[in-house]
Design a protein around this motif. Structure first.
Motif, short mmCIF file in Angstrom:
data_model
loop_
_atom_site.label_atom_id
_atom_site.label_comp_id
_atom_site.label_asym_id
_atom_site.label_seq_id
_atom_site.Cartn_x
_atom_site.Cartn_y
_atom_site.Cartn_z
N TYR A 501 0.84 -1.21 0.00
CA TYR A 501 0.00 0.00 0.00
C TYR A 501 0.88 1.25 0.00
CZ TYR A 501 1.25 0.06 4.95
OH TYR A 501 1.96 0.09 6.12
N MET A 502 0.25 2.38 -0.32
CA MET A 502 0.94 3.67 -0.30
C MET A 502 0.18 4.63 0.61
SD MET A 502 1.82 6.32 -3.41
CE MET A 502 3.39 5.57 -3.77
N LEU A 503 0.91 5.33 1.47
CA LEU A 503 0.34 6.42 2.27
C LEU A 503 0.77 7.74 1.66
CD1 LEU A 503 1.01 5.24 5.95
CD2 LEU A 503 -0.98 4.81 4.51
N ILE A 504 -0.16 8.70 1.61
CA ILE A 504 0.12 10.01 1.02
C ILE A 504 -0.24 11.09 2.03
CG2 ILE A 504 -0.40 11.59 -0.88
CD1 ILE A 504 -1.44 8.08 -1.41
N CYS A 505 0.68 11.98 2.26
CA CYS A 505 0.42 13.12 3.14
C CYS A 505 -0.57 14.05 2.44
CB CYS A 505 1.71 13.86 3.45
SG CYS A 505 1.47 15.37 4.43
N PRO A 506 -1.70 14.39 3.06
CA PRO A 506 -2.72 15.22 2.39
C PRO A 506 -2.26 16.65 2.14
CG PRO A 506 -3.31 14.88 4.68
CD PRO A 506 -2.11 14.02 4.43
N THR A 507 -1.19 17.08 2.84
CA THR A 507 -0.75 18.47 2.71
C THR A 507 0.31 18.64 1.63
OG1 THR A 507 -1.17 18.77 5.08
CG2 THR A 507 0.15 20.45 3.98
N CYS A 508 1.40 17.87 1.74
CA CYS A 508 2.53 18.07 0.82
C CYS A 508 2.64 16.97 -0.24
CB CYS A 508 3.83 18.16 1.61
SG CYS A 508 4.26 16.63 2.48
N LYS A 509 1.79 15.95 -0.16
CA LYS A 509 1.74 14.86 -1.14
C LYS A 509 2.97 13.94 -1.09
CE LYS A 509 -2.08 16.65 -2.59
NZ LYS A 509 -3.36 16.09 -2.13
N MET A 531 1.19 7.69 15.01
CA MET A 531 1.17 9.14 14.80
C MET A 531 0.73 9.87 16.06
SD MET A 531 -0.47 9.80 11.02
CE MET A 531 -2.05 9.19 11.57
N ASN A 532 -0.30 9.35 16.71
CA ASN A 532 -0.91 10.06 17.84
C ASN A 532 -0.15 9.92 19.14
OD1 ASN A 532 -2.96 10.80 16.10
ND2 ASN A 532 -4.28 9.07 16.65
N HIS A 544 6.19 12.72 10.28
CA HIS A 544 5.77 13.66 9.24
C HIS A 544 4.25 13.82 9.20
CE1 HIS A 544 6.11 15.82 5.37
NE2 HIS A 544 4.97 15.20 5.08
N LEU A 545 3.52 12.71 9.25
CA LEU A 545 2.06 12.80 9.17
C LEU A 545 1.48 13.45 10.41
CD1 LEU A 545 1.24 9.30 7.61
CD2 LEU A 545 1.26 11.51 6.47
N ASN A 546 2.22 13.42 11.50
CA ASN A 546 1.74 14.07 12.72
C ASN A 546 1.79 15.59 12.61
OD1 ASN A 546 3.06 15.17 15.63
ND2 ASN A 546 1.10 14.11 15.78
N TYR A 547 2.95 16.13 12.17
CA TYR A 547 3.06 17.59 12.15
C TYR A 547 2.64 18.21 10.83
CZ TYR A 547 7.55 17.25 9.61
OH TYR A 547 8.52 16.98 8.67
N CYS A 548 2.84 17.49 9.70
CA CYS A 548 2.48 18.07 8.40
C CYS A 548 1.07 17.66 7.98
CB CYS A 548 3.50 17.64 7.35
SG CYS A 548 3.19 18.32 5.69
N GLY A 549 0.73 16.41 8.24
CA GLY A 549 -0.57 15.91 7.80
C GLY A 549 -1.66 16.10 8.83
N ASN A 550 -1.30 16.70 9.99
CA ASN A 550 -2.28 16.91 11.07
C ASN A 550 -2.97 15.59 11.45
OD1 ASN A 550 -1.84 19.75 11.19
ND2 ASN A 550 -3.15 20.00 9.37
N ASP A 551 -2.12 14.55 11.63
CA ASP A 551 -2.60 13.22 12.03
C ASP A 551 -3.62 12.65 11.03
OD1 ASP A 551 -1.01 13.16 14.26
OD2 ASP A 551 -2.52 14.04 15.56
#
Length: 585
Positions: A501-509, A531-532, A544-551
């Motif tokens: 699978y692939m995870l994508i950061c919703p903010t910076c992609k 993350m939490n 990264h997903l915690n601070y950039c993707g807002n969890d």
């Protein structure tokens, strides 16, 4: 195969059969019988990968292969329910050892050895006859029905299976309208119970009516059946072979028996039963056993140089020799069969010393002890680790044993505060190979019948599933930041296992590629917890997903691995990391 499928009484060609509809039908049925099932059983019956079964032919047989068909696990449940009833059949032969135990050693008079065979047993069982037979056994043996179930739900499950056996052949889909499909888990106990019902309710009463109780008792005592094969020592002064065959064929119009008779020898299973006169009493006939090989037997034993754990090829010669020692009743015959075994093993690369030791040991074994060996249940707790066998990798089972022994030291019973380590058994399985990867059931997609729904991701709609609420990318394709086009070619849902699978950061992609052998929603729960919780926020992707993707994150599952194999998933993950070059690793 075309000739078999042209039987319109048994098979019907279907045009608009969709896998999704059949899967939904199974789920709706399981929902109806939910009061009889636990939560885990419901999950087992409904949450698994599905593909339509296909029918294939080999010389003298045809089977339906469907390890992932929607009915597969329902058939396993039916087998579990029927098995306790099957074990109560008096004339049933379980295996060769059971036959050798039950075979009488002598008979006074002039008996005939009889071997019977049923022509195409499974397709010949009428559905109504099957339901009638299972109802009979449920009412005759109510105490053998598994706790929590009853006659009604067993019949309901069998009827549903009977009505929904679908298979494909040459891109056509067929529905089996009569009989039970070969290759289904419940087919052997189901067929045994049907034949036993006919024998108990039609054969025995008719023989008693026409020939008397003595002849009926003679048949009851000597008739042995194993699925579609049967054996009997028949006294023709009481009942001739022709009359006995006629009685068998009169039990049901669709089930037809054939018969082989001899005053010298007949085969049954892998045993050749021979009748010899007693040298001291001519009226007393003795029964001896020899090993039987079919004319088509190629003796294609496991090759000594095969890629397998060493104990497997080392034990092959002894196990084959032990089998001969168990079946063959005369010492002179045993020596001859063991000597015939020697060149067959040499042709497969077995060392002469290994063969000699196996044959020498087999000659010392007592046949009576081998036949009467009882299988004892292991009472101590065991933990079985199933591991793919790779000869160039270090055996992980040894390391796991060391860790368990250090973490949970063995203690005497009764001491509180410490756990007792279960015995760890390492079981090896064959890893994926080219033959299996290229085989039809691995490469050909049976998930659709003429529709174009490959690669669809569906949400499981479970109220407790958090993945259903996440932003799963539903599209079949996704283009990465470096321009690589990923395509999902297999249907998936929240509970699919063995994925890349692939995870994508919703903010910076930015992207991350991972693998999982557990359910996809469970793996996403772990990512969310990492993350939490700062204590577990170790991976770069979690930080990264915690601070950039807002969890938060998007997920795109795109590859379903055919095998539940960590090494296979790891290599696939590395392959796609090299291509996509994700930034969150």
């Amino acid at each position: 195969m075309n000739m078999i499928l042209s039987d319109t009484r048994t098979y019907r060609k279907e045009k608009d059969i969709k896998l999704d509809d059949l899967v939904m039908k199974v789920k709706m049925f399981v929902k109806e019988i939910t009061p009889y099932l636990s939560e885990k059983e419901v999950d087992f019956l409904t949450n698994h990968e599905n593909k339509l079964a296909y029918i294939y032919g080999l010389p003298k047989i045809h089977k339906i292969s469907g390890t992932k068909c929607p009915l597969k696990r329902l058939c396993k449940l039916a087998k579990t329910l029927l098995r306790p009833l099957e074990l109560q059949i008096n004339h049933l032969i379980v295996d060769t050892f059971d036959f050798l135990k039950k075979l009488r050693t002598e008979y006074r008079g002039n008996p005939t050895l009889v071997a019977v065979d049923i022509v195409q047993l499974y397709p010949s069982i009428d559905n109504q006859l099957g339901i009638e037979a299972i109802t009979y056994w449920c009412r005759k043996l109510p105490d053998k029905i598994i706790n929590g179930f009853d006659e009604g739900v067993i019949i309901k499950i069998l009827k549903f299976i009977q009505e929904n056996v679908y298979m494909t052949f040459n891109d056509d889909t067929y529905n089996q309208m009569q009989g039970t499909a070969m290759g289904k888990d419940h087919a052997p106990p189901y067929a045994n119970l049907v034949i036993a019902y006919l024998v108990m309710e039609r054969l025995y009463p008719n023989i008693e009516k026409d020939y008397g109780k003595e002849v009926k008792s003679h048949v009851e005592e000597n008739l042995k059946l194993y699925l579609d094969d049967g054996f009997m020592i028949l006294d023709e002064t009481k009942l001739t072979a022709e009359e006995f065959l006629a009685r068998l064929n009169s039990m049901d119009t669709r089930i037809k028996f054939t018969m082989e008779t001899s005053k010298e020898e007949v085969p049954f299973l892998d045993v050749m039963v021979k009748m010899v006169p007693n040298i001291h009493d001519g009226s007393l006939k003795m029964f001896e056993c020899d090993i039987y090989h079919k004319p088509t037997d190629a003796f294609n034993y496991f090759n000594f140089e095969s890629c397998a754990p060493g104990h497997i090829p080392r034990n092959v010669p002894y196990n084959l020799a032990r089998r001969i020692a168990t079946i063959v009743s005369k010492i002179t015959w045993r020596k001859k069969r063991l000597e015939q075994l020697r060149p067959r093993l040499k042709n497969k690369g077995y060392p002469e010393r290994l063969i000699d030791d196996a044959i020498a040991k087999a000659m010392t074994l007592k046949r009576e002890d081998l036949i009467n060996t009882k299988r004892t249940r292991i009472k101590e707790k065991q933990l079985t680790l199933v591991i793919d066998y790779y000869p160039n990798y270090e055996d992980p089972a040894t390391k796991i044993r060391e860790i368990c022994n250090q973490t949970f030291p063995m203690t005497d019973k009764g001491k509180a505060g410490k756990l007792q380590t279960p015995k760890i058994i390492a079981a090896r399985r064959q890893p994926p190979n080219l033959g299996r990867i290229l085989s039809l059931n691995q490469t050909r997609d049976h998930t659709t019948s003429g529709n174009n729904k490959e690669g669809v991701f569906t949400k499981c709609q479970d109220k407790r599933c958090k993945l259903c609420k996440l932003n799963v990318i539903p599209d079949k394709t996704y283009t990465t930041k470096n321009g690589t086009k990923l395509t999902r070619r297999t249907n998936m849902n929240c509970k699919t296992r063995d994925l890349i699978y692939m995870l994508i950061c919703p903010t910076c992609k930015k992207e991350y590629i991972g693998e999982t052998g557990i359910q996809l929603n469970s793996r996403m729960n772990l990512h969310r917890n990492q993350m939490n919780n700062p204590q577990y926020r170790i991976l770069n992707v979690s930080k990264h997903l915690n601070y950039c993707g807002n969890d938060n994150f998007k997920v795109f599952p795109f590859i379903k691995c055919h095998q539940n194999c960590y090494i296979n998933r790891e290599e696939t993950e590395k392959h796609w990391r090299n291509i996509v070059q994700p930034e969150l690793h």
